[in-house]
Design a protein around this motif. Structure first.
Motif, PDB file in Angstrom:
ATOM      1  N   ILE A   2     -86.526 -38.448 -13.029  1.00 35.47           N
ATOM      2  CA  ILE A   2     -86.550 -37.524 -11.917  1.00 35.47           C
ATOM      3  C   ILE A   2     -87.838 -37.937 -10.984  1.00 35.47           C
ATOM      4  N   ASN A   3     -87.489 -37.590  -9.611  1.00 38.84           N
ATOM      5  CA  ASN A   3     -88.842 -38.056  -8.861  1.00 38.84           C
ATOM      6  C   ASN A   3     -89.214 -36.748  -7.835  1.00 38.84           C
ATOM      7  N   SER A   4     -88.485 -35.364  -8.322  1.00 36.19           N
ATOM      8  CA  SER A   4     -89.014 -34.440  -7.525  1.00 36.19           C
ATOM      9  C   SER A   4     -88.196 -33.173  -8.317  1.00 36.19           C
ATOM     10  N   LEU A   5     -88.793 -31.984  -7.902  1.00 41.77           N
ATOM     11  CA  LEU A   5     -88.441 -30.663  -8.485  1.00 41.77           C
ATOM     12  C   LEU A   5     -86.783 -30.707  -8.246  1.00 41.77           C
ATOM     13  N   SER A   6     -86.360 -31.062  -7.047  1.00 37.85           N
ATOM     14  CA  SER A   6     -84.770 -30.890  -6.914  1.00 37.85           C
ATOM     15  C   SER A   6     -84.050 -31.909  -7.547  1.00 37.85           C
ATOM     16  N   ASP A   7     -84.456 -32.803  -8.190  1.00 42.74           N
ATOM     17  CA  ASP A   7     -83.792 -33.929  -8.599  1.00 42.74           C
ATOM     18  C   ASP A   7     -82.927 -33.396 -10.041  1.00 42.74           C
ATOM     19  N   THR A   8     -81.781 -33.780 -10.102  1.00 48.35           N
ATOM     20  CA  THR A   8     -80.638 -33.716 -11.155  1.00 48.35           C
ATOM     21  C   THR A   8     -80.472 -34.966 -11.962  1.00 48.35           C
ATOM     22  N   VAL A   9     -79.887 -34.576 -13.196  1.00 54.03           N
ATOM     23  CA  VAL A   9     -79.565 -35.462 -14.196  1.00 54.03           C
ATOM     24  C   VAL A   9     -78.113 -35.351 -14.392  1.00 54.03           C
ATOM     25  N   GLU A  10     -77.349 -36.172 -14.562  1.00 50.76           N
ATOM     26  CA  GLU A  10     -76.079 -36.198 -14.897  1.00 50.76           C
ATOM     27  C   GLU A  10     -75.928 -36.029 -16.582  1.00 50.76           C
ATOM     28  N   LEU A  11     -75.086 -34.839 -17.041  1.00 46.76           N
ATOM     29  CA  LEU A  11     -74.743 -34.498 -18.222  1.00 46.76           C
ATOM     30  C   LEU A  11     -73.417 -35.379 -18.677  1.00 46.76           C
ATOM     31  N   ASN A  12     -73.018 -35.632 -19.951  1.00 45.88           N
ATOM     32  CA  ASN A  12     -71.871 -36.421 -20.413  1.00 45.88           C
ATOM     33  C   ASN A  12     -70.566 -35.761 -19.890  1.00 45.88           C
ATOM     34  N   ASN A  13     -70.598 -34.690 -19.405  1.00 44.01           N
ATOM     35  CA  ASN A  13     -69.393 -33.961 -18.990  1.00 44.01           C
ATOM     36  C   ASN A  13     -69.157 -34.076 -17.217  1.00 44.01           C
ATOM     37  N   GLY A  14     -70.250 -34.712 -16.636  1.00 41.81           N
ATOM     38  CA  GLY A  14     -70.253 -34.935 -15.187  1.00 41.81           C
ATOM     39  C   GLY A  14     -71.052 -33.737 -14.460  1.00 41.81           C
ATOM     40  N   THR A  15     -71.501 -32.531 -15.315  1.00 36.70           N
ATOM     41  CA  THR A  15     -72.424 -31.581 -14.936  1.00 36.70           C
ATOM     42  C   THR A  15     -73.622 -31.958 -14.707  1.00 36.70           C
ATOM     43  N   ARG A  16     -74.407 -31.783 -13.391  1.00 37.22           N
ATOM     44  CA  ARG A  16     -75.713 -32.054 -13.104  1.00 37.22           C
ATOM     45  C   ARG A  16     -76.585 -30.811 -13.440  1.00 37.22           C
ATOM     46  N   ILE A  17     -77.760 -31.085 -14.078  1.00 39.00           N
ATOM     47  CA  ILE A  17     -78.753 -30.265 -14.319  1.00 39.00           C
ATOM     48  C   ILE A  17     -80.125 -30.705 -13.869  1.00 39.00           C
ATOM     49  N   PRO A  18     -80.870 -29.763 -13.450  1.00 38.94           N
ATOM     50  CA  PRO A  18     -82.262 -29.933 -12.944  1.00 38.94           C
ATOM     51  C   PRO A  18     -83.209 -30.573 -14.106  1.00 38.94           C
ATOM     52  N   GLY A  19     -83.700 -31.384 -13.580  1.00 43.52           N
ATOM     53  CA  GLY A  19     -84.520 -32.280 -14.835  1.00 43.52           C
ATOM     54  C   GLY A  19     -85.879 -31.199 -15.111  1.00 43.52           C
ATOM     55  N   LEU A  20     -86.269 -30.664 -14.414  1.00 47.52           N
ATOM     56  CA  LEU A  20     -87.688 -29.581 -14.534  1.00 47.52           C
ATOM     57  C   LEU A  20     -87.075 -28.268 -14.215  1.00 47.52           C
ATOM     58  N   GLY A  21     -87.283 -27.141 -15.304  1.00 50.62           N
ATOM     59  CA  GLY A  21     -86.840 -25.653 -15.036  1.00 50.62           C
ATOM     60  C   GLY A  21     -87.731 -24.664 -15.545  1.00 50.62           C
ATOM     61  N   LEU A  22     -87.552 -23.566 -15.245  1.00 55.44           N
ATOM     62  CA  LEU A  22     -88.276 -22.366 -15.879  1.00 55.44           C
ATOM     63  C   LEU A  22     -87.520 -21.882 -17.114  1.00 55.44           C
ATOM     64  N   GLY A  23     -88.380 -21.883 -18.174  1.00 59.34           N
ATOM     65  CA  GLY A  23     -87.858 -21.011 -19.428  1.00 59.34           C
ATOM     66  C   GLY A  23     -88.679 -19.627 -19.561  1.00 59.34           C
ATOM     67  N   VAL A  24     -88.065 -18.723 -19.803  1.00 57.68           N
ATOM     68  CA  VAL A  24     -88.485 -17.262 -19.539  1.00 57.68           C
ATOM     69  C   VAL A  24     -88.647 -16.814 -21.088  1.00 57.68           C
ATOM     70  N   PHE A  25     -88.805 -17.474 -21.923  1.00 58.68           N
ATOM     71  CA  PHE A  25     -89.225 -17.060 -23.506  1.00 58.68           C
ATOM     72  C   PHE A  25     -90.620 -16.342 -23.515  1.00 58.68           C
ATOM     73  N   GLN A  26     -90.729 -15.367 -23.959  1.00 60.62           N
ATOM     74  CA  GLN A  26     -91.592 -14.503 -24.388  1.00 60.62           C
ATOM     75  C   GLN A  26     -92.151 -14.020 -22.921  1.00 60.62           C
ATOM     76  N   GLN A 228     -90.059 -40.543 -19.857  1.00 59.63           N
ATOM     77  CA  GLN A 228     -89.185 -40.687 -20.950  1.00 59.63           C
ATOM     78  C   GLN A 228     -87.970 -40.312 -20.913  1.00 59.63           C
ATOM     79  N   ASP A 229     -87.652 -39.752 -19.636  1.00 57.12           N
ATOM     80  CA  ASP A 229     -86.185 -39.240 -19.430  1.00 57.12           C
ATOM     81  C   ASP A 229     -85.828 -38.037 -20.164  1.00 57.12           C
ATOM     82  N   ILE A 230     -86.832 -37.132 -20.541  1.00 59.86           N
ATOM     83  CA  ILE A 230     -86.681 -36.083 -21.379  1.00 59.86           C
ATOM     84  C   ILE A 230     -86.743 -34.969 -20.148  1.00 59.86           C
ATOM     85  N   LEU A 231     -85.630 -33.946 -20.619  1.00 59.87           N
ATOM     86  CA  LEU A 231     -85.505 -32.710 -19.524  1.00 59.87           C
ATOM     87  C   LEU A 231     -86.628 -31.694 -20.179  1.00 59.87           C
ATOM     88  N   ILE A 232     -87.054 -30.874 -19.129  1.00 58.30           N
ATOM     89  CA  ILE A 232     -87.985 -29.971 -19.731  1.00 58.30           C
ATOM     90  C   ILE A 232     -87.699 -28.732 -18.988  1.00 58.30           C
TER      91      ILE A 232
END
Length: 280
Positions: A2-26, A228-232
């Protein structure tokens, strides 16, 4: 990559997910609405929560406020939640999903995960997720904290391959074998606790690399993931930190620097070990 916060990655069912997101744990239920709203206003399009976090209601409120403030529609953001797999039956899993959806005040989820494998009692839960997916209530389904042997067990009965395995992953726990195995099965890896809950921010090796690029240690670690193309998923309650975590697209780590970061691995966890963590 990914090259920006808005970039998405294609999952194995064709759905696209943003590569960098907010987690709200704790993040508390009380604080979550403002945090989520600020994240959306500042460009985040992936919001990750879970039933066990006890902040799904606040997350839903923040999503609604953020969409309004940013003039966006529901389809513009990606929402993940997770079922706490405490030996749940098929119907208990369906009920847990519906309860999460109600708390979030949404019509569907983009991604729903089995949160932990427990002692491998997840067959009924996975079948429930498959049916929810087929019914269109979830755009994609996956798992979290699954080791290779858990995935192997899942494959003995799964009719739908998980799109994601969300795991603890950071330079002290690089999970190379699990990442390679997941990739071979078409499963994306998404990192939780990518900063090792802050324990890596004063590491001298990372500090030296950060100084080379006039960046923070957190930004260097997130860049290591991206290259390394790891989603975050990254947690932050402050707007300036949200923006700093997203400011990782204007520099590149060298091969030597990537090697230095890879060599920090000690197979060291800050969260539970999936092979011993059981919540019966």
């Amino acid at each position: 990559m990914i090259n920006s916060l808005s970039d998405t990655v294609e999952l194995n069912n064709g759905t696209r997910i943003p590569g960098l997101g907010l987690g709200v744990f704790q993040i508390s239920e009380k604080d979550t609405p403002e945090v989520v709203k600020n994240a959306i206003v500042n460009g985040y399009r992936l919001i990750d929560t879970a039933a066990i976090y006890e902040n799904e209601t606040g997350t839903g409120e923040g999503i609604k406020a953020g969409l309004k403030a940013a003039n966006l529609s529901r389809e513009d953001i990606f929402v993940t939640s997770k079922v706490w797999n405490d030996h749940l039956s098929y119907q208990e899993t369906i009920d847990a999903f519906n309860a999460s959806l109600d708390r979030l005040n949404l019509d569907y989820l983009d991604l729903y995960l089995i949160h932990w494998p427990g002692d491998s009692a997840f067959e009924e839960s996975w079948k429930a997720l498959e049916d929810l997916y087929r019914d269109g209530k979830i755009k994609a389904i996956g798992v979290s904290n699954f080791e290779i042997h858990h995935l192997d067990q899942l494959f003995t009965f799964a009719k739908v391959i998980p799109v994601i395995n969300q795991i603890e992953l950071h330079p002290r726990l690089s999970q190379v074998e699990l990442r390679q195995y997941s990739e071979s099965k078409g499963i994306k890896v998404q990192a939780w606790s990518p900063l090792m809950q802050g324990k890596l921010l004063s590491d001298p090796t990372i500090e030296a690399i950060a100084n080379n690029h006039n960046k923070s240690t957190a930004q260097v670690i997130l860049r290591w993931d991206i290259q390394q193309d790891i989603l975050i998923n990254v947690k932050s309650t402050h707007v300036d930190r949200l923006n700093s975590n997203a400011d990782v697209f204007d520099f590149e780590l060298s091969d030597e620097e990537m090697t230095q970061l890879n060599e920090l691995n000690q197979n060291l966890r800050v969260g539970p070990d999936p092979d011993t963590f059981n919540f019966k």
